[in-house]
Design a protein around this motif. Structure first.
Motif, mmCIF file in Angstrom:
data_model
loop_
_atom_site.group_PDB
_atom_site.id
_atom_site.type_symbol
_atom_site.label_atom_id
_atom_site.label_comp_id
_atom_site.label_asym_id
_atom_site.label_seq_id
_atom_site.Cartn_x
_atom_site.Cartn_y
_atom_site.Cartn_z
ATOM 1 N N GLU A 56 -1.842 0.344 21.421
ATOM 2 C CA GLU A 56 -2.841 1.174 22.087
ATOM 3 C C GLU A 56 -4.251 0.605 21.940
ATOM 4 O O GLU A 56 -5.153 1.003 22.650
ATOM 5 N N TRP A 57 -4.434 -0.339 21.058
ATOM 6 C CA TRP A 57 -5.731 -0.972 20.829
ATOM 7 C C TRP A 57 -5.979 -2.134 21.790
ATOM 8 O O TRP A 57 -6.985 -2.807 21.714
ATOM 9 N N THR A 58 -5.054 -2.363 22.706
ATOM 10 C CA THR A 58 -5.143 -3.502 23.616
ATOM 11 C C THR A 58 -5.205 -3.045 25.064
ATOM 12 O O THR A 58 -4.450 -2.174 25.487
ATOM 13 N N ASN A 59 -6.116 -3.636 25.823
ATOM 14 C CA ASN A 59 -6.122 -3.476 27.266
ATOM 15 C C ASN A 59 -5.238 -4.596 27.797
ATOM 16 O O ASN A 59 -5.652 -5.757 27.854
ATOM 17 N N TRP A 60 -4.012 -4.253 28.145
ATOM 18 C CA TRP A 60 -3.036 -5.271 28.532
ATOM 19 C C TRP A 60 -3.394 -5.945 29.855
ATOM 20 O O TRP A 60 -3.072 -7.118 30.064
ATOM 21 N N ASP A 61 -4.054 -5.213 30.762
ATOM 22 C CA ASP A 61 -4.441 -5.820 32.043
ATOM 23 C C ASP A 61 -5.471 -6.931 31.853
ATOM 24 O O ASP A 61 -5.449 -7.939 32.550
ATOM 25 N N LEU A 62 -6.384 -6.721 30.897
ATOM 26 C CA LEU A 62 -7.420 -7.716 30.631
ATOM 27 C C LEU A 62 -7.076 -8.624 29.452
ATOM 28 O O LEU A 62 -7.814 -9.554 29.152
ATOM 29 N N ASP A 63 -5.977 -8.318 28.774
ATOM 30 C CA ASP A 63 -5.532 -9.073 27.604
ATOM 31 C C ASP A 63 -6.646 -9.194 26.553
ATOM 32 O O ASP A 63 -6.965 -10.284 26.073
#
Length: 110
Positions: A56-63
């Motif tokens: 949840e600490w990661t913006n997967w779209d922006l990596d």
């Protein structure tokens, strides 16, 4: 408990990952079915809830990490260590249990 390595394992690890149960074989790395682990329904619920928050600490779209991502990951690791202690208390003598903390935030900080 038998796992994918075909051996009777006595070494388990608690580790978060997206879409996986949080218990793994330490010998072959296979993801174990949480239902096969002899712990209470309450502890299984806690483990599933903890695992569902992985990443949840990661913006997967922006990596990249979201704001406060490092703190969120650290808290996730603290909770995981506490859950590992609970699992160890229940399975003591039957399984060796270790905790593998997430290192996502640290890899972003290199």
């Amino acid at each position: 408990m038998h796992c994918l390595c075909g051996e009777q394992t006595s070494e388990l690890k608690v580790e978060g990952d997206i879409g996986a149960d949080p218990i793994w074989c330490s010998q072959c790395g296979a993801n174990c079915d949480l239902e096969e682990i002899p712990v209470s329904k309450e502890l299984k619920r806690e483990l599933r809830e903890w695992a569902s928050m992985y990443g949840e600490w990661t913006n997967w779209d922006l990596d990249k990490l979201i704001p406060n991502g490092v703190e969120m990951e650290n808290e996730h690791n603290i909770q995981g260590a506490k859950l590992t202690e609970k699992v160890h208390g229940v399975l003591k003598g039957r399984y060796e249990i270790v905790f593998v903390p997430s290192i996502m935030a640290r890899s972003y900080c290199l």
